[in-house]
Write an enzyme that holds these catalytic residues in place. Structure first.
Site, PDB file in Angstrom:
ATOM      1  N   ASN A 106       0.698  -1.438  -0.007  1.00 57.43           N
ATOM      2  CA  ASN A 106       0.020  -0.069  -0.340  1.00 57.43           C
ATOM      3  C   ASN A 106       0.653   1.618  -0.136  1.00 57.43           C
ATOM      4  OD1 ASN A 106      -0.679   1.916   2.392  1.00 57.43           O
ATOM      5  ND2 ASN A 106       0.204  -0.265   3.738  1.00 57.43           N
ATOM      6  N   PHE A 110      -1.488   8.429   4.236  1.00 57.48           N
ATOM      7  CA  PHE A 110      -2.044   9.268   5.845  1.00 57.48           C
ATOM      8  C   PHE A 110      -3.419   9.100   5.595  1.00 57.48           C
ATOM      9  CE2 PHE A 110       2.120   9.686   8.174  1.00 57.48           C
ATOM     10  CZ  PHE A 110       1.701   8.354   8.796  1.00 57.48           C
ATOM     11  N   SER A 168       5.764   4.887   8.791  1.00 57.29           N
ATOM     12  CA  SER A 168       4.895   4.606   7.073  1.00 57.29           C
ATOM     13  C   SER A 168       5.986   5.292   6.003  1.00 57.29           C
ATOM     14  CB  SER A 168       4.082   5.861   7.453  1.00 57.29           C
ATOM     15  OG  SER A 168       3.152   5.322   8.197  1.00 57.29           O
ATOM     16  N   ASN A 170       4.849   6.205   3.394  1.00 56.80           N
ATOM     17  CA  ASN A 170       4.280   6.706   2.344  1.00 56.80           C
ATOM     18  C   ASN A 170       4.152   7.686   2.264  1.00 56.80           C
ATOM     19  OD1 ASN A 170       3.958   4.092   0.840  1.00 56.80           O
ATOM     20  ND2 ASN A 170       2.568   3.757   2.494  1.00 56.80           N
ATOM     21  N   THR A 171       4.602   8.545   3.034  1.00 58.61           N
ATOM     22  CA  THR A 171       4.728   9.816   3.872  1.00 58.61           C
ATOM     23  C   THR A 171       6.397  10.827   3.215  1.00 58.61           C
ATOM     24  OG1 THR A 171       2.836  10.300   4.563  1.00 58.61           O
ATOM     25  CG2 THR A 171       4.622  12.191   4.946  1.00 58.61           C
ATOM     26  N   LYS A 206       6.813   3.641  16.532  1.00 59.23           N
ATOM     27  CA  LYS A 206       6.697   2.519  15.616  1.00 59.23           C
ATOM     28  C   LYS A 206       7.291   2.724  14.589  1.00 59.23           C
ATOM     29  CE  LYS A 206       2.831   0.234  12.924  1.00 59.23           C
ATOM     30  NZ  LYS A 206       1.754  -0.161  12.182  1.00 59.23           N
ATOM     31  N   ASN A 235       6.363  -1.884  11.543  1.00 60.64           N
ATOM     32  CA  ASN A 235       5.406  -0.650   9.925  1.00 60.64           C
ATOM     33  C   ASN A 235       5.587  -1.988   8.766  1.00 60.64           C
ATOM     34  OD1 ASN A 235       3.681   0.999   8.624  1.00 60.64           O
ATOM     35  ND2 ASN A 235       4.695   2.296  10.376  1.00 60.64           N
TER      36      ASN A 235
HETATM   37  C1  LIG Z   1      -3.605  -0.871   3.555  1.00 59.58           C
HETATM   38  C2  LIG Z   1      -3.113  -0.424   4.691  1.00 59.58           C
HETATM   39  C3  LIG Z   1      -2.073   0.280   5.937  1.00 59.58           C
HETATM   40  C4  LIG Z   1      -1.872   0.693   6.981  1.00 59.58           C
HETATM   41  N1  LIG Z   1      -1.804   2.284   7.465  1.00 59.58           N
HETATM   42  C5  LIG Z   1      -1.464   2.456   8.770  1.00 59.58           C
HETATM   43  C6  LIG Z   1      -1.008   3.506   9.580  1.00 59.58           C
HETATM   44  O1  LIG Z   1      -2.120   4.200   9.233  1.00 59.58           O
HETATM   45  N2  LIG Z   1      -0.318   3.833   9.979  1.00 59.58           N
HETATM   46  C7  LIG Z   1       0.262   2.506  10.858  1.00 59.58           C
HETATM   47  O2  LIG Z   1       1.587   3.224  11.692  1.00 59.58           O
HETATM   48  N3  LIG Z   1       0.277   1.613  10.129  1.00 59.58           N
HETATM   49  C8  LIG Z   1       0.089   1.698   9.407  1.00 59.58           C
HETATM   50  N4  LIG Z   1      -0.663  -0.062   8.580  1.00 59.58           N
HETATM   51  C9  LIG Z   1       0.734  -1.309   8.926  1.00 59.58           C
HETATM   52  C10 LIG Z   1       0.249  -1.526   9.413  1.00 59.58           C
HETATM   53  O3  LIG Z   1      -0.130  -0.930  11.619  1.00 59.58           O
HETATM   54  C11 LIG Z   1       1.205  -3.042  10.027  1.00 59.58           C
HETATM   55  O4  LIG Z   1       2.367  -2.555  10.392  1.00 59.58           O
HETATM   56  C12 LIG Z   1       2.077  -4.214   8.952  1.00 59.58           C
HETATM   57  O5  LIG Z   1       0.837  -4.190   7.708  1.00 59.58           O
HETATM   58  C13 LIG Z   1       2.070  -5.515   9.076  1.00 59.58           C
HETATM   59  O6  LIG Z   1       1.282  -5.628   9.897  1.00 59.58           O
HETATM   60  P1  LIG Z   1       0.351  -7.173   8.825  1.00 59.58           P
HETATM   61  O7  LIG Z   1       1.581  -7.530   8.047  1.00 59.58           O
HETATM   62  O8  LIG Z   1       0.178  -7.754   9.911  1.00 59.58           O
HETATM   63  O9  LIG Z   1      -0.338  -6.768   8.175  1.00 59.58           O
HETATM   64  C14 LIG Z   1      -0.917  -0.345   7.327  1.00 59.58           C
HETATM   65  C15 LIG Z   1      -1.000  -1.721   6.818  1.00 59.58           C
HETATM   66  C16 LIG Z   1      -1.564  -1.735   5.519  1.00 59.58           C
HETATM   67  C17 LIG Z   1      -1.627  -3.353   5.200  1.00 59.58           C
END
Ligand SMILES: Cc1cc2nc3c(=O)[nH]c(=O)nc-3n(C[C@H](O)[C@H](O)[C@H](O)COP(=O)(O)O)c2cc1C
Length: 346
Positions: A106, A110, A168, A170-171, A206, A235
């Site tokens: 993704n 934000f 993150s 993406n910013t 994080k 993350n």
């Molecule tokens: C679509 C999507 C959006 C996410 N948005 C955020 C976010 O806004 N803030 C954040 O700290 N992590 C965000 N994450 C990261 C997740 O919180 C997590 O750290 C990461 O996906 C690893 O866990 P997973 O393998 O169980 O998905 C996002 C992940 C995904 C897939």
């Protein structure tokens, strides 16, 4: 996988997510109740968790789904990332489902409805469980650090804990905040605000999984210096592990799900060894089963989160994980999950 989860997977990922939000919000009475067992109950930093499994940040960016997510079994919900002002995020398409790998890429950036709406939702939820708020800056902000401080002041009072998201991908330039000179200012200032509050809330940091151990050591020094309560590892990743070599589409963005499990576990393992259990660790990255949860706990995580596997497995995955987790704990002769923290990483 239920029929509904299967049907949702036919939709483009972001549409499926929006439909899920509406269904969860308005159909919450139909959701099955979460499994409970005393052996999963755990106390962390003065907070009482029904179980150690939480939904990771990004799923409920606007704090709209707190009650239904707690109802389906999660022990805690981390809402956000929320920024001071509402923002659209990056241009679409920006979420890519890699079903074959149980993964997602993704680059949302934000997207959220801003702090005012977030706080309103947070206050009106019944919150029968622990609720954390994950905060970040607006993309076009002139001063990222000011954004964190501004939003921290607004949301900490209604949150059980607050997560500072500097990881993150993406910013633009956000991960730069993990550099010592910026991180030191951010943690110093935010901890000052926290220390002046009447009710001190735990603060989590994080981090990403794409750095060196030297870098993580530097972060841990600052975490220690400013009494930050814990670290969330990790993350999404900018790396593309070997298993994705035949990925036909080269998508930019953060990778999550099964392919980042080892990477996140490696960071978790290092952090636990370095900190001598002085800070709380939340393990996240690639969790899709009770065994994955248990492994992270045995590596040193007091709490564990997931996101990606929920989009493939649907809400029934949560009860399955919790029921299986109880079996794993009992098989090892523990009476409570907290006894297993770090046992494989001494
Ligand atoms: C679509 C999507 C959006 C996410 N948005 C955020 C976010 O806004 N803030 C954040 O700290 N992590 C965000 N994450 C990261 C997740 O919180 C997590 O750290 C990461 O996906 C690893 O866990 P997973 O393998 O169980 O998905 C996002 C992940 C995904 C897939």
């Amino acid at each position: 996988m239920s029929l509904l989860t299967g049907m949702l997977q036919l939709l483009p990922p972001e549409t499926a997510h929006n439909v899920t939000i509406q269904l969860t919000k308005y159909g919450s009475l139909l959701l099955s109740k979460g499994f409970q067992d005393q052996s999963l109950h755990t106390n962390v930093k003065g907070l009482s968790f029904r179980n150690p499994l939480g939904i990771a940040a990004g799923f409920d960016k606007n704090a709209e789904l707190i009650d239904p997510l707690l109802k389906i079994g999660f022990g805690f919900v981390e809402c956000g990332t929320v920024t001071p002002m509402p923002q659209f995020g990056n241009s679409k398409p920006r979420v890519f489902r890699l079903k074959k790998y149980n993964a997602i890429i993704n680059r949302l950036g934000f997207n959220n409805k801003g702090e005012k709406r977030f706080v309103k939702n947070l206050i009106s939820a019944k919150k029968k469980g622990i609720v954390g708020s994950n905060i970040g800056p607006n993309k076009d902000s002139k001063n990222f650090i000011d954004d964190y401080l501004k939003i921290y002041r607004k949301i900490s009072v209604s949150s059980d804990y607050v997560t500072i998201n500097v990881s993150s991908p993406n910013t633009e330039a956000l991960r730069e905040l993990q550099r010592k000179e910026y991180l030191e200012v951010l943690l110093r200032e935010i901890s000052q605000i926290r220390d002046e509050e009447t009710k001190r809330k735990p603060i989590m940091l994080k981090i990403d999984p794409d750095n060196s151990n030297d870098h993580y050591s530097m972060i841990l020094n600052l975490v220690d210096k400013y009494n930050i309560d814990g670290v969330i590892a990790t993350n999404t990743s900018l790396s593309r592990p070997e298993i994705l070599r035949d990925l036909d589409e080269k998508r930019e963005g953060g990778l999550s799900g099964a392919p980042i499990k080892d990477l996140s576990d490696k960071v978790l393992k290092f952090l636990y060894r370095e900190t001598n259990q002085e800070i709380i660790l939340i393990g996240v990255g690639g969790v899709g089963s009770a065994l994955d949860v248990y492994n992270k706990i045995k590596l040193g995580a007091s709490l564990v989160q997931l996101y990606t596997s929920l989009t493939f497995g649907g809400p029934q995955l949560i009860n399955k994980i919790l029921i299986d987790l109880v079996k794993l704990i009992k098989d090892d002769g523990f009476t409570n999950i907290s006894e297993a923290v770090g046992v494989n990483n001494q």
